[in-house]
Design a protein around this motif. Sequence first.
Motif: not given
Length: 491
Positions: A427-437
């Motif tokens: 879940q954290m991976y997905t959230l940070i990924l979308c923030v980076v994008l």
Amino acid sequence: METLKRNGLLFGFVALFIGLNAYFMFQDNYFFNALPLVLIIAYIAIFHTHTTFLITALLTPLSVNLEGFTEGQIGLFLPTEPILFGLMLLIIFKELKSSIIDKSFWKHPLTLSVGFYIAWVFLTSITSTNPMVSFKFLLMKLWYIIPLMTIGFMVFEKKSNIVKFLWCYTIGMSIAIVYTLIRHSGYNFGEKEGHWVMWPFFKDHTIYGSSVAMSLFFIFGLIAYKKHSIQAQVILAIILVITLIGLYFSYTRGAWLSVVFAFGVWVLIKYKIKFKYVLGVGLAALSIIIISWSKIEMELAKNKHEHTTTNFDERLRSAANISSDASNLERLNRWGAAFNMFKEKPVFGFGPATYAFEYAPYQDPEKLTIISTNFGTQGNAHSEYLGPLAEMGLIGMLSVLVFVAILFYSGVMLLINIKRFTPEEKQMYTLILCVVLAMSTYFFHGLLNNYLDTDKASVPVYGAAAMIIAQQVRLKRKRISMHLPDLSKSK
């Protein structure tokens, strides 16, 4: 009577407020009406700082610039900037009284890069051609950066607060989009009207489009990070559709292209394509462009597509029209003026926030367009990178580039660390990924425009920086507690 004695002071203040407010209203001054709201916000900020921080994210897309109501006399975003200013004073007071911010925050490369940037803004404000304007810019930067990064660092240690922040910004943005679409529909979604129907929440369609693009990836993050209830899925689906419609009718080419760019970044991250390969391909492409520039320029000259159309394909093609599109030509004119200003003052520049006052004489007469002005009264350098070059010299531009580079490097390294050391934190991976994008959309758009002097861009950008710092520090502590190796020391 007993109640009156016990609360005499309170009743006295209420009576004084009513009297003063009546006087000011009689004088056609209604700002005093806001005092109760200010006091309520101050109470929440002091005793519920984290809640105030999240409320600020909700209010950011809905803030209103007083400049539009005071004939340009007062440039202040309400209610966000007063809240951020208050939070800045609060966090400085608390930190001076007793250190509440972990030392790891101050040692993080992102914090150090921002600190260097602020120091350079201060130095170039001293040498500025207009110190008053430059120091006002410095103060504005401080009330964005200090509360958003310090309080954000403490707030974003918890995953739940990252989710709340994304929800708050997304909901606020959705309200702004719905308002804009309703107004725009009254003009049959006309292209010209599409430039201003988002007012008073956004100055024009470019900053609106940039914010919509960032919000789009926040929504992707909220949709993908976990399995939601049916009600939440329906709400997120509705918000996603509204945002996509808003993005299309923003008629902002930069925003459209930034979304495509962000998906390209996603491909690089997903398939773990090493930076050296990306750099190699980029340098090869640049070499080909330089060698073949004459032919490319001839082909570009044939492009007559104009941005003043509602046709998606034609409007997108117009982004490469450098022969007749007034918007593109004026942007080239502004960039040329910025570079000429840099050549005049390459070390310290003309001073932060002075471009609009200084660029007119540095325009190339051959590059002037139908929307150019000899008085230099129409905005900025249209670049998050060339603006600092003109205003703060080469070091000023490099300080911005270093911040951007460290932001993305830290974000990508955080994603790598999560996958390697705590693969269960999907879940954290997905959230940070979308923030980076989301950040990739903004800084791609930053090639064409600059909005970090507004709350609309500063809140999500510096908020994202705080998220990355907080999660890197949290993961490092967890790694140490689990006796896991440091990735930076591994091969």
